[in-house]
Design a protein around this motif. Structure first.
Motif, short mmCIF file in Angstrom:
data_model
loop_
_atom_site.label_atom_id
_atom_site.label_comp_id
_atom_site.label_asym_id
_atom_site.label_seq_id
_atom_site.Cartn_x
_atom_site.Cartn_y
_atom_site.Cartn_z
N SER A 108 0.83 -1.21 0.00
CA SER A 108 0.00 0.00 0.00
C SER A 108 0.86 1.26 0.00
O SER A 108 0.59 2.22 -0.73
CB SER A 108 -0.92 -0.01 1.22
OG SER A 108 -1.72 1.14 1.28
N ARG A 109 1.91 1.23 0.80
CA ARG A 109 2.80 2.39 0.89
C ARG A 109 3.46 2.68 -0.47
O ARG A 109 3.55 3.84 -0.90
CB ARG A 109 3.87 2.13 1.95
CG ARG A 109 4.69 3.37 2.33
CD ARG A 109 5.80 2.98 3.29
NE ARG A 109 5.32 2.27 4.46
CZ ARG A 109 4.83 2.86 5.55
NH1 ARG A 109 4.76 4.17 5.62
NH2 ARG A 109 4.43 2.12 6.58
N ARG A 110 3.91 1.63 -1.16
CA ARG A 110 4.62 1.83 -2.42
C ARG A 110 3.68 2.17 -3.57
O ARG A 110 4.06 2.91 -4.49
CB ARG A 110 5.40 0.56 -2.78
CG ARG A 110 6.54 0.22 -1.83
CD ARG A 110 7.19 -1.09 -2.25
NE ARG A 110 8.23 -1.51 -1.31
CZ ARG A 110 8.92 -2.64 -1.42
NH1 ARG A 110 8.68 -3.47 -2.44
NH2 ARG A 110 9.83 -2.96 -0.52
N SER A 111 2.49 1.62 -3.55
CA SER A 111 1.58 1.75 -4.69
C SER A 111 0.62 2.92 -4.55
O SER A 111 0.11 3.43 -5.56
CB SER A 111 0.76 0.47 -4.85
OG SER A 111 -0.13 0.30 -3.75
N GLY A 112 0.33 3.33 -3.33
CA GLY A 112 -0.68 4.36 -3.11
C GLY A 112 -2.09 3.83 -3.06
O GLY A 112 -3.05 4.61 -2.92
N ALA A 113 -2.28 2.51 -3.17
CA ALA A 113 -3.63 1.94 -3.14
C ALA A 113 -4.11 1.80 -1.71
O ALA A 113 -3.38 1.29 -0.85
CB ALA A 113 -3.63 0.57 -3.82
N VAL A 150 -0.98 -1.58 12.26
CA VAL A 150 -2.02 -0.80 11.57
C VAL A 150 -1.97 0.65 12.03
O VAL A 150 -2.02 1.58 11.22
CB VAL A 150 -3.40 -1.42 11.83
CG1 VAL A 150 -4.51 -0.54 11.27
CG2 VAL A 150 -3.48 -2.83 11.23
N ASP A 151 -1.88 0.86 13.33
CA ASP A 151 -1.87 2.23 13.86
C ASP A 151 -0.67 3.02 13.35
O ASP A 151 -0.78 4.22 13.03
CB ASP A 151 -1.87 2.20 15.39
CG ASP A 151 -3.21 1.81 15.98
OD1 ASP A 151 -4.23 2.01 15.28
OD2 ASP A 151 -3.24 1.32 17.11
N ALA A 152 0.49 2.38 13.28
CA ALA A 152 1.68 3.07 12.78
C ALA A 152 1.50 3.48 11.33
O ALA A 152 1.89 4.59 10.92
CB ALA A 152 2.90 2.18 12.94
N ALA A 153 0.89 2.60 10.52
CA ALA A 153 0.66 2.92 9.12
C ALA A 153 -0.38 4.04 8.98
O ALA A 153 -0.23 4.94 8.15
CB ALA A 153 0.20 1.68 8.36
N LEU A 154 -1.42 3.99 9.80
CA LEU A 154 -2.41 5.07 9.78
C LEU A 154 -1.77 6.40 10.16
O LEU A 154 -2.06 7.44 9.56
CB LEU A 154 -3.56 4.74 10.74
CG LEU A 154 -4.49 3.60 10.32
CD1 LEU A 154 -5.39 3.20 11.49
CD2 LEU A 154 -5.33 4.00 9.11
N ALA A 155 -0.89 6.37 11.14
CA ALA A 155 -0.20 7.60 11.56
C ALA A 155 0.68 8.16 10.45
O ALA A 155 0.91 9.38 10.37
CB ALA A 155 0.64 7.32 12.81
N ASP A 156 1.16 7.28 9.56
CA ASP A 156 1.97 7.71 8.42
C ASP A 156 1.11 8.22 7.27
O ASP A 156 1.66 8.61 6.23
CB ASP A 156 2.83 6.54 7.92
CG ASP A 156 4.02 6.26 8.82
OD1 ASP A 156 4.33 7.11 9.67
OD2 ASP A 156 4.63 5.18 8.67
#
Length: 530
Positions: free
Chosen positions: A236-241, A266-272
Motif C-alpha cells: 500500500s505504501r509503495r503503490s498508493g492503493a 495498523v496504527d503506525a501505518a495510519l499515523a503515516d
C-alpha cells in the motif's frame, strides 16, 4: 404520497452517533422526510431500531446469487449489500480453460452447480448477468488477482514475465473500468501465492489510479502473520492503493494474545497517512477448503497436477514431513494439529459420514496425515473444513479498532458450513454489543454500515440520511441474535422483522418476500460506486 412511513423507530444512522427517536419515509426507493402526507403503508416501529442495511465486506456468494437468488442466508440477517470476488479467486475475467479449472478448484467454496449457464467471460458481463438474473441484495465485485494470474501466467510457481504482468495490468484496468471496486488477492491459494511483492505492487498502482482498494488474503495467519500484514502495508505504501485487510485475525497457538502487535502495525501505518481498514467475523473457528492446508509446492499447476502428486508415494512422503515436522505454508507455518481440523462439507455424497469429524478422528493405521491425503483424493479436492484455531481476546481486540468493519467470510455450501454465513451480523448486535458490551450498539451498526460504505465509495448508501438509498433494517435490540450453530448452521437470525433493499421489503414481518430489488453497485471513473 410516500411508499412507506416508519413511525416511532429508534434511528441509529450508521455514523456512530447516538440513537434518536423519529419517523422516516421512503419514496421511490429513497429516504425522505415525513411531511404529514398519508403513506401507502405505515409500520409502527415502537421499540425497534432502524438502521442502514448491513454491508458484508467479505462474501462468498459469487454463484449463490445466481442459483439461490432469494439469498435468505444474507438478507435474513439484514445484509443489503455484499462484496464478491474475494481471496483472489472468482469467475471473472476468464477464458474457457481458466473457467474450467476454477470451477474445479472452487467447488469447495461455491459448489459447481449443474445447469448454470456460464455465459460471461469479462467482469462487466458477470455483473450484467447478476443484474439480469435479479438480486435480493446489492453486490460489489473485486477483480481477483489469482484469476488474473491464471489467465496470464497459469498455475506455475514462477515470476510473471514483463509481458504477462502487462497483460494482468490490462485485464485489471478493464475490470475496474467495468465497475469492480478494487483488487482481491489470495496469497495462500494457487496460483496467487506465487506472486512476489513487486507484482502485487505493480497491480495495486493500477488500483490506485482507478480509485479502488486492495483486499488481500495475506500469506499467513499463523507463524508468519505479522510479517504477512507488514508486507501488505508496504504494498500500500509503495503503490498508493488503499488497503483493506479482510478477515483480519491472529490465529493458532503461536498468536494467542498478540492482536495488539498486529493493531500496532495498523496504527503506525495510519499515523503515516496510509488509508487502511479491516474486517473480521465474530467467531473463533475459521473455514476454508481442506486442500488449502497443502504445501504450496504440491498445488503448483492446478487441481489435476495436485491430484497427480497425491497419488505419488514420494510426493506424499514429502507432504507428511512438511505437515508434521517443519510446518507447511498451507498450515500457516505451524505443525498440523489434526484435532482442530473438522470436516464441514464434501463434494462426493458417498463421503458424507466424514462430515462433523476431525481429521484426527478419521485417522487409521496410517495416521492422520494419511487420512487427510486420502480424503483429498477421494473427494477430488472438494472438501471444506472448519479450523478451531481462534482466540477470543484477539477477536475482541480487533473488532474494537477504529477502522474495523464486519465481514462474514461465509461459505454457503456443504452439509455443515460455518454458521457465520447466517449469523455474523446479528451476532455482533446480540452477543458482542448487547450481552458482552464489547461494542456499543451504535458502534456495532457503524461497523456494518457507514464505515464499509466509505471504504467502497458507495454513493448515498450506508447512512440514514435524506436522499440516500432506502437500504434499511428494523431490528429489536432486546432480542436480535444469531441462532445458527456449528451443528445447525443454516438457522435464520432472530429479531430482524424487516429488511428493505432499495425501498422494497425482502423480509417483511419476519417472512421472506422473494423480491429481487438488489443490483450491482459499480465504481465509476469519478471514484463513486453507484
Amino acid at each position: 404520497m410516500p411508499d412507506l412511513l416508519i413511525r416511532g423507530a429508534w434511528i441509529i444512522d450508521g455514523t456512530g452517533a447516538g440513537r434518536r427517536r423519529a419517523d422516516l419515509a421512503v419514496t421511490g426507493g429513497v429516504i425522505t422526510e415525513p411531511d404529514g402526507a398519508p403513506a401507502a403503508r405505515t409500520i409502527d416501529a415502537d421499540g425497534l431500531v432502524l438502521a442502514p442495511g448491513f454491508i458484508d465486506m467479505h462474501a462468498h456468494s459469487d454463484l449463490a446469487v445466481l442459483t439461490e437468488p432469494a439469498h435468505l442466508a444474507k438478507v435474513g440477517q439484514g445484509v443489503t449489500s455484499e462484496v464478491l470476488g474475494q481471496d483472489g479467486l472468482s469467475y471473472a475475467p476468464v477464458d474457457d480453460d481458466t473457467l474450467d479449472r476454477l470451477r474445479r478448484q472452487l467447488a469447495g467454496w461455491n459448489g459447481d452447480p449443474d445447469g448454470l449457464a456460464w455465459d460471461w467471460r469479462t467482469v462487466g458481463q458477470y455483473l450484467d448477468r447478476l443484474d439480469a438474473s435479479g438480486l435480493a441484495a446489492n453486490a460489489c465485485y473485486l477483480v481477483p488477482h489469482g484469476t488474473l494470474r491464471a489467465l496470464a501466467v497459469g498455475w506455475e510457481d514462477r515470476p510473471a514475465t514483463a509481458a504477462e504482468l502487462a497483460r494482468m495490468r490490462t485485464l485489471l484496468a478493464q475490470g475496474l473500468r467495468e465497475g469492480a471496486v478494487g483488487l482481491s488477492s489470495g496469497l495462500t491459494y494457487t496460483p496467487g501465492m506465487y506472486a512476489p511483492t513487486a507484482e502485487l505492487t505493480e497491480l495495486c498502482r493500477v488500483v490506485a489510479a482507478y480509485g479502488g482498494y486492495h483486499c488481500p488474503h495475506t500469506r499467513s495467519y499463523g507463524a508468519g502473520a505479522l510479517a504477512a500484514y507488514a508486507e501488505m502495508i508496504e504494498v500500500s505504501r509503495r503503490s498508493g492503493a488503499p488497503l483493506h485487510l479482510t478477515h483480519a485475525t491472529m490465529n493458532f497457538g503461536v498468536n494467542a494474545g498478540r492482536a495488539e502487535e498486529f493493531l500496532a502495525l495498523v496504527d503506525a501505518a495510519l499515523a503515516d497517512g496510509l488509508d487502511i481498514s479491516l474486517d473480521s467475523y465474530p467467531y473463533l473457528p475459521g473455514s476454508t477448503t481442506l486442500a488449502a492446508l497443502l504445501p504450496s509446492w504440491s498445488t503448483e499447476g492446478g487441481p489435476d497436477r495436485t491430484l497427480e502428486r497425491l497419488a505419488d508415494p514420494a510426493a506424499r512422503a514429502r507432504i507428511r514431513v512438511d505437515m508434521e515436522e517443519s510446518g507447511s505454508d498451507g498450515c500457516h507455518g505451524v505443525v498440523a494439529d489434526w484435532a482442530t481440523v473438522q470436516i464441514s462439507g464434501v463434494r462426493d455424497p458417498r463421503l458424507a459420514d466424514r462430515v462433523g469429524r476431525t481429521v484426527a478422528e478419521l485417522a487409521g493405521d496410517g495416521g492422520a496425515t494419511e487420512a487427510f491425503l486420502d480424503l483429498l483424493v477421494a473427494d477430488r479436492l472438494g472438501t471444506t473444513i472448519l479450523q478451531h484455531v481462534g482466540h477470543e481476546p484477539n477477536v475482541r481486540a480487533i473488532m474494537r479498532h477504529r477502522v474495523h468493519t464486519a465481514g462474514s467470510d461465509g461459505l454457503l455450501t456443504g452439509a455443515r458450513p460455518h454458521p457465520r454465513a447466517w449469523g455474523t451480523f446479528p451476532r455482533y448486535l446480540g452477543h458482542y454489543a448487547r450481552e458482552l458490551g464489547v461494542l456499543t450498539l451504535e458502534g456495532a451498526v457503524a461497523r456494518m454500515t457507514g464505515r464499509p460504505a466509505r471504504r467502497l465509495g458507495l454513493h448515498r448508501r450506508g447512512l440514514i440520511r435524506r436522499g440516500y438509498a432506502a437500504d434499511l433494517v428494523l431490528f429489536d435490540p432486546l432480542t436480535v441474535r444469531d441462532t445458527a450453530t456449528f451443528e445447525a448452521p443454516r438457522r435464520p437470525a432472530a429479531g430482524l422483522p424487516y429488511v428493505f433493499v432499495n425501498g422494497t421489503a425482502v423480509i417483511d414481518d419476519s417472512r421472506p418476500t422473494g423480491a429481487l430489488p438488489g443490483r450491482t453497485l459499480r465504481r465509476r471513473t469519478t471514484g463513486e460506486t453507484r
